[in-house]
Write an enzyme that holds these catalytic residues in place. Structure first.
Site, PDB file in Angstrom:
ATOM      1  N   CYS A 178      85.900  44.367  53.204  1.00 56.40           N
ATOM      2  CA  CYS A 178      87.114  44.230  54.004  1.00 56.40           C
ATOM      3  C   CYS A 178      87.811  45.566  54.229  1.00 56.40           C
ATOM      4  CB  CYS A 178      88.043  43.235  53.329  1.00 56.40           C
ATOM      5  SG  CYS A 178      89.714  43.204  53.972  1.00 56.40           S
TER       6      CYS A 178
ATOM      7  N   CYS B 140      92.361  46.327  51.151  1.00 56.56           N
ATOM      8  CA  CYS B 140      92.864  46.859  49.878  1.00 56.56           C
ATOM      9  C   CYS B 140      91.962  48.031  49.472  1.00 56.56           C
ATOM     10  CB  CYS B 140      92.790  45.824  48.763  1.00 56.56           C
ATOM     11  SG  CYS B 140      93.807  44.373  49.016  1.00 56.56           S
TER      12      CYS B 140
ATOM     13  N   CYS C 167     107.813  55.863  54.121  1.00 52.51           N
ATOM     14  CA  CYS C 167     106.528  55.175  53.899  1.00 52.51           C
ATOM     15  C   CYS C 167     105.395  56.199  53.824  1.00 52.51           C
ATOM     16  CB  CYS C 167     106.265  54.149  54.997  1.00 52.51           C
ATOM     17  SG  CYS C 167     106.268  54.845  56.639  1.00 52.51           S
TER      18      CYS C 167
END
Ligand code: SAH
Length: 459
Positions: free
Chosen positions: A84, A87, A416
């Protein structure tokens, strides 16, 4: 001049010790001081790598075998973790992740910000008690395999859609609704969008969940405005999930990677669902920006509010205010808050949210922070406190200069991206501010994203 030659060769194998982690979660090994970045390796581990690519000054490698494991290594619980790519840190213990984020902030503040950490406290990262199932929004591409629909994620570096039953960082309610919609749509003969031919219909499914109100919204993003078997599909979904309060269709006819098109219609129920961060209620539409981890957002904003240290008499500017989340938090403690944001729809949401909460001391303006705030200053309006929450590229120089001219007694910087935070803190420090403390907050457990809030005082 002799050309620098890398001390390693492509496709060769080397035994290395990993010393560090990059900001994107790769292990760093050094051979004769020359760095090699290797995914899935952790500091203090030893292993064999194969060099896969050589660049000027650094190389990339693949971990072939681990000889010594870090005490912080853990088994990634997600079965599709490697495919994926959503993460990057599941193989590192949660405490290890929090330490990594704190270290990363310290490192850039020293290297880029030139700050002396004897004078600045960088606190341990504030993490989640249960760092799973935190995302309130699922946005999954839809494809077809052997005639049936699949929905999940694009395999890394490809446009192949991998089917996904469960995402461990997603609210389980969202996973359940996506899975049910897949089944329902299959039963009703729905065809997925085919991006190669620009044919077919269903492109993405988005599901949003209000973690406090438990209200849910479903968005079908389709190529064309029709909706085959609309009534039956809606009946099936709403009878199975009473939490769903809104079903929306967004139409995107273009051959593009951009998910949403310009046209949005409510198919069933409400235009908005609602959720709370702290005591403040937010109306969330299909296209609204809303923080994906509201629990940690509250932690971050509480810290920003604490750093702003308001008595009720201050006039405050919230630059890059989005839908006014921080502004409305600040308004509870300030005399007046002025929010600035570049996206007009976000400002409409901000105004609506202010009204929804009967907050009357917050005003919002559309525009570039670096244009609007200097103009306010020229017109004789100065703020006592400025809060900034810029996108990854950080604050524009013109805005930093206006802060230095305006001289608010406090600047609260929500970031961020630690690297641009450090760069901008240096400008503010050189202009007369002192960074007092910095608090990293883990908004996105198991990913490398690192948020931090910094408190600066005029000296
Ligand atoms: N403070 C908000 C949003 C922060 S994200 C929250 O916590 O929800 C950064 C925001 O900056 C985005 O909404 C983006 O649209 C906006 N933005 C980007 N460039 C800008 C600029 N030059 N001036 C004002 N806003 C900008």
């Amino acid at each position: 001049m002799t050309k620098a030659i890398a001390p390693v060769q492509k496709n060769e194998y080397y035994d290395v010790t990993f010393e560090d982690l990059t900001h994107d979660g790769s292990g760093v090994a050094k051979i004769e001081g020359y760095p090699i970045f290797v995914p899935n390796a952790l500091p203090n581990e030893k292993g064999q790598i194969k060099v896969t690519k050589i660049n000027k000054g650094y190389a990339f490698g693949r971990l072939v075998e681990l000889h010594e494991e870090s005490s912080q290594r853990t088994d990634a619980p997600c079965p599709i973790y490697k495919q994926c790519g959503g993460c990057q840190l599941q193989h590192l213990s949660y405490q290890g992740q929090l330490d990594f984020k704190q270290k990363q902030v310290k490192e850039v503040l020293t290297r880029i910000g030139k700050l002396n950490l004897d004078n600045v406290t960088v606190h341990p990262t504030l993490g989640m008690e249960d760092p799973w199932n935190y995302r309130n929004k699922a946005q999954v591409p839809v494809g077809e395999r052997e005639g049936g629909l699949v929905a999940g994620f694009y395999q890394q570096r490809s446009h192949e859609i991998i089917d996904m039953e469960q995402c461990l960082i997603q609210q389980s309610e969202n996973d359940e609704v996506v899975a049910a919609i897949k089944t329902i749509a299959n039963c009703h003969g729905i065809r997925a969008y085919d991006e190669k031919k620009n044919k077919g219909w269903l492109r993405h499914i988005m599901v949003r969940y209000g973690i406090v109100t438990k209200e849910m919204m479903v968005v079908f993003i389709t190529r064309t405005p029709d909706f085959p078997n609309k009534k039956a599909i809606i009946d099936d979904i709403t009878s199975q999930f009473p939490a769903i309060k809104s079903i929306v269709q967004n139409i995107n006819p273009k051959r593009t990677n951009v998910i949403f098109g310009d046209q949005t219609t409510v198919l069933w129920g409400e235009e908005y669902i609602y959720d709370y961060i702290g005591d403040i209620k937010f109306a969330i539409s299909a296209r609204s920006f809303y923080q994906v981890n509201p629990e940690q957002t509250k932690v971050l904003y509480d810290k920003a509010l604490e750093y702003a240290d308001l008595s009720g008499e201050e006039s405050v500017i919230d630059a890059y205010c989005g839908i006014g989340t921080i502004s409305l938090f600040l308004a509870q403690k300030a005399k007046k808050v002025f929010g600035v944001e570049i996206v007009p729809e976000a400002i409409e949401d901000a105004k609506r949210n202010a009204a929804l909460n009967r907050i009357e001391n917050a005003e919002f303006a559309v525009g570039e922070a670096e244009v609007v705030i200097p103009k306010w200053y020229e017109e004789g309006n100065a703020a006592d406190v400025i809060v900034v929450d810029p996108p990854r590229k950080g604050c524009d120089e013109a805005l930093l200069q206006t802060i230095l001219d305006m001289k608010p007694k406090k600047v609260v910087y929500v970031s961020c991206n630690p690297a641009t935070l450090a760069r901008d803190l240096k400008v503010l420090e050189d202009g007369g501010y002192a960074t007092v403390e910095v608090q990293p907050v883990d908004m996105f457990p198991h990913t490398t994203h690192c948020e931090a809030v910094a408190c600066l005082k005029l000296v």
